[in-house]
Design a protein around this motif. Sequence first.
Motif, PDB file in Angstrom:
ATOM      1  N   ASP A   1       0.830  -1.203   0.000  1.00 29.24           N
ATOM      2  CA  ASP A   1       0.000   0.000   0.000  1.00 29.24           C
ATOM      3  C   ASP A   1       0.865   1.255   0.000  1.00 29.24           C
ATOM      4  O   ASP A   1       0.588   2.217  -0.722  1.00 29.24           O
ATOM      5  N   MET A   2       1.932   1.247   0.783  1.00 30.29           N
ATOM      6  CA  MET A   2       2.807   2.418   0.849  1.00 30.29           C
ATOM      7  C   MET A   2       3.594   2.585  -0.437  1.00 30.29           C
ATOM      8  O   MET A   2       3.878   3.720  -0.854  1.00 30.29           O
ATOM      9  N   TYR A   3       3.954   1.492  -1.093  1.00 29.79           N
ATOM     10  CA  TYR A   3       4.696   1.590  -2.354  1.00 29.79           C
ATOM     11  C   TYR A   3       3.824   2.243  -3.422  1.00 29.79           C
ATOM     12  O   TYR A   3       4.308   3.051  -4.221  1.00 29.79           O
ATOM     13  N   VAL A   4       2.538   1.919  -3.428  1.00 29.64           N
ATOM     14  CA  VAL A   4       1.609   2.583  -4.347  1.00 29.64           C
ATOM     15  C   VAL A   4       1.569   4.075  -4.046  1.00 29.64           C
ATOM     16  O   VAL A   4       1.552   4.911  -4.944  1.00 29.64           O
ATOM     17  N   ASN A   5       1.587   4.407  -2.771  1.00 34.43           N
ATOM     18  CA  ASN A   5       1.449   5.794  -2.333  1.00 34.43           C
ATOM     19  C   ASN A   5       2.738   6.603  -2.465  1.00 34.43           C
ATOM     20  O   ASN A   5       2.696   7.798  -2.755  1.00 34.43           O
ATOM     21  N   ALA A   6       3.890   5.957  -2.279  1.00 32.78           N
ATOM     22  CA  ALA A   6       5.141   6.725  -2.177  1.00 32.78           C
ATOM     23  C   ALA A   6       6.321   6.126  -2.941  1.00 32.78           C
ATOM     24  O   ALA A   6       7.445   6.604  -2.785  1.00 32.78           O
ATOM     25  N   GLY A   7       6.091   5.096  -3.740  1.00 28.56           N
ATOM     26  CA  GLY A   7       7.171   4.516  -4.528  1.00 28.56           C
ATOM     27  C   GLY A   7       8.314   4.005  -3.668  1.00 28.56           C
ATOM     28  O   GLY A   7       8.106   3.436  -2.588  1.00 28.56           O
ATOM     29  N   GLY A   8       9.549   4.226  -4.132  1.00 22.58           N
ATOM     30  CA  GLY A   8      10.729   3.726  -3.435  1.00 22.58           C
ATOM     31  C   GLY A   8      10.880   4.242  -2.023  1.00 22.58           C
ATOM     32  O   GLY A   8      11.584   3.619  -1.202  1.00 22.58           O
ATOM     33  N   ASN A   9      10.241   5.363  -1.685  1.00 20.76           N
ATOM     34  CA  ASN A   9      10.304   5.857  -0.306  1.00 20.76           C
ATOM     35  C   ASN A   9       9.695   4.855   0.670  1.00 20.76           C
ATOM     36  O   ASN A   9      10.084   4.822   1.842  1.00 20.76           O
ATOM     37  N   ALA A  10       8.750   4.044   0.192  1.00 15.05           N
ATOM     38  CA  ALA A  10       8.158   3.013   1.052  1.00 15.05           C
ATOM     39  C   ALA A  10       9.226   2.042   1.529  1.00 15.05           C
ATOM     40  O   ALA A  10       9.243   1.619   2.695  1.00 15.05           O
TER      41      ALA A  10
ATOM     42  N   VAL B   1       4.180   2.435  12.280  1.00 16.37           N
ATOM     43  CA  VAL B   1       4.519   3.637  13.048  1.00 16.37           C
ATOM     44  C   VAL B   1       5.513   4.493  12.260  1.00 16.37           C
ATOM     45  O   VAL B   1       5.377   5.720  12.178  1.00 16.37           O
ATOM     46  N   ALA B   2       6.520   3.840  11.667  1.00 14.55           N
ATOM     47  CA  ALA B   2       7.510   4.579  10.871  1.00 14.55           C
ATOM     48  C   ALA B   2       6.850   5.243   9.669  1.00 14.55           C
ATOM     49  O   ALA B   2       7.203   6.370   9.291  1.00 14.55           O
ATOM     50  N   ARG B   3       5.892   4.564   9.087  1.00 16.95           N
ATOM     51  CA  ARG B   3       5.158   5.119   7.946  1.00 16.95           C
ATOM     52  C   ARG B   3       4.347   6.337   8.368  1.00 16.95           C
ATOM     53  O   ARG B   3       4.358   7.363   7.688  1.00 16.95           O
ATOM     54  N   ARG B   4       3.671   6.235   9.494  1.00 20.12           N
ATOM     55  CA  ARG B   4       2.892   7.371  10.003  1.00 20.12           C
ATOM     56  C   ARG B   4       3.809   8.558  10.290  1.00 20.12           C
ATOM     57  O   ARG B   4       3.471   9.707   9.952  1.00 20.12           O
ATOM     58  N   ASN B   5       4.967   8.283  10.870  1.00 24.26           N
ATOM     59  CA  ASN B   5       5.920   9.359  11.149  1.00 24.26           C
ATOM     60  C   ASN B   5       6.426  10.013   9.868  1.00 24.26           C
ATOM     61  O   ASN B   5       6.666  11.224   9.831  1.00 24.26           O
ATOM     62  N   TYR B   6       6.595   9.215   8.830  1.00 24.66           N
ATOM     63  CA  TYR B   6       7.020   9.757   7.524  1.00 24.66           C
ATOM     64  C   TYR B   6       5.991  10.763   7.012  1.00 24.66           C
ATOM     65  O   TYR B   6       6.344  11.870   6.576  1.00 24.66           O
ATOM     66  N   TYR B   7       4.731  10.394   7.077  1.00 25.36           N
ATOM     67  CA  TYR B   7       3.675  11.308   6.631  1.00 25.36           C
ATOM     68  C   TYR B   7       3.674  12.592   7.458  1.00 25.36           C
ATOM     69  O   TYR B   7       3.528  13.696   6.915  1.00 25.36           O
ATOM     70  N   LEU B   8       3.790  12.445   8.762  1.00 24.26           N
ATOM     71  CA  LEU B   8       3.765  13.621   9.631  1.00 24.26           C
ATOM     72  C   LEU B   8       4.945  14.540   9.355  1.00 24.26           C
ATOM     73  O   LEU B   8       4.797  15.764   9.331  1.00 24.26           O
TER      74      LEU B   8
ATOM     75  N   ARG C   1      -4.804   6.018   6.867  1.00 23.52           N
ATOM     76  CA  ARG C   1      -4.311   4.956   5.980  1.00 23.52           C
ATOM     77  C   ARG C   1      -3.174   4.179   6.651  1.00 23.52           C
ATOM     78  O   ARG C   1      -3.156   2.951   6.625  1.00 23.52           O
ATOM     79  N   ALA C   2      -2.240   4.884   7.247  1.00 23.41           N
ATOM     80  CA  ALA C   2      -1.141   4.202   7.932  1.00 23.41           C
ATOM     81  C   ALA C   2      -1.658   3.349   9.085  1.00 23.41           C
ATOM     82  O   ALA C   2      -1.193   2.222   9.307  1.00 23.41           O
ATOM     83  N   GLU C   3      -2.644   3.870   9.813  1.00 21.32           N
ATOM     84  CA  GLU C   3      -3.130   3.165  10.995  1.00 21.32           C
ATOM     85  C   GLU C   3      -4.022   1.980  10.654  1.00 21.32           C
ATOM     86  O   GLU C   3      -4.266   1.125  11.519  1.00 21.32           O
ATOM     87  N   GLU C   4      -4.492   1.886   9.411  1.00 20.76           N
ATOM     88  CA  GLU C   4      -5.243   0.702   9.006  1.00 20.76           C
ATOM     89  C   GLU C   4      -4.397  -0.557   9.125  1.00 20.76           C
ATOM     90  O   GLU C   4      -4.925  -1.666   9.262  1.00 20.76           O
ATOM     91  N   PHE C   5      -3.079  -0.402   9.053  1.00 19.15           N
ATOM     92  CA  PHE C   5      -2.171  -1.546   9.097  1.00 19.15           C
ATOM     93  C   PHE C   5      -1.457  -1.663  10.443  1.00 19.15           C
ATOM     94  O   PHE C   5      -0.479  -2.382  10.561  1.00 19.15           O
ATOM     95  N   LEU C   6      -1.972  -0.952  11.430  1.00 19.51           N
ATOM     96  CA  LEU C   6      -1.382  -0.941  12.767  1.00 19.51           C
ATOM     97  C   LEU C   6      -2.318  -1.603  13.770  1.00 19.51           C
ATOM     98  O   LEU C   6      -3.536  -1.420  13.694  1.00 19.51           O
ATOM     99  N   SER C   7      -1.758  -2.331  14.729  1.00 20.39           N
ATOM    100  CA  SER C   7      -2.572  -2.834  15.826  1.00 20.39           C
ATOM    101  C   SER C   7      -3.196  -1.644  16.556  1.00 20.39           C
ATOM    102  O   SER C   7      -2.548  -0.603  16.724  1.00 20.39           O
ATOM    103  N   PRO C   8      -4.452  -1.753  16.996  1.00 20.38           N
ATOM    104  CA  PRO C   8      -5.146  -0.621  17.618  1.00 20.38           C
ATOM    105  C   PRO C   8      -4.387   0.044  18.760  1.00 20.38           C
ATOM    106  O   PRO C   8      -4.481   1.253  18.952  1.00 20.38           O
ATOM    107  N   LYS C   9      -3.604  -0.730  19.505  1.00 20.51           N
ATOM    108  CA  LYS C   9      -2.902  -0.137  20.655  1.00 20.51           C
ATOM    109  C   LYS C   9      -1.854   0.885  20.231  1.00 20.51           C
ATOM    110  O   LYS C   9      -1.395   1.676  21.068  1.00 20.51           O
TER     111      LYS C   9
END
Length: 203
Positions: free
Chosen positions: A91-100, A146-153, A179-187
Amino acid sequence: MQTVRQIAEEIVAREGGYVNDPDDPGGATKYGVTIHTMRRLGLDLTGDGVVGVADVRALSRAQAVDIFIRHYFERPRIAEMPAALQPSLFDMYVNAGGNAVKILQRMLRDMGYAVSVDGAIGPQTLGAARDAAEPDGVALRDAYGVARRNYYLRLADGRPASRKYARTRAGGKGGWIRRAEEFLSPKYHLSPAQFQERVAAWG
């Protein structure tokens, strides 16, 4: 376990239909496939000899799914990554290419693995990711989320025009963060208060 086609179909549904947002460097996009990708692949769907906005509009959902599977999952070798990590990385590769991949590589380096941060999945990255996924692939998936969410922020920190993707007009979590949190455990989801504290500097 989901098939790669099911994951790709979910990405297409998440991306939505045709948009051409001037604040989005991707330009004209449909189902997450950008005009730049279509030009790179030579997808002249209208047959007029030019890959332009009309071709983006003509793209079907099925064509988008096939593009994602072939060029964003199989070709970059996401198919060879630990199973728990594949949906979020895809999902992140679709969104951000090699940055994923770079996000993953930086995370693996922080974990002590000797990998290059080059955005390409090779033997080093595959070996490190597979090792890091043992014995708990979900933990690796969560760390990546978490790293993906931080990248967006961080993107939104540095580019005010992108903040609308990270925070809604009402002040809640924007599409990038959800979108990032869809792939994260709720906690590991940010609470509303935590999110507000993180973006308070944006004004």
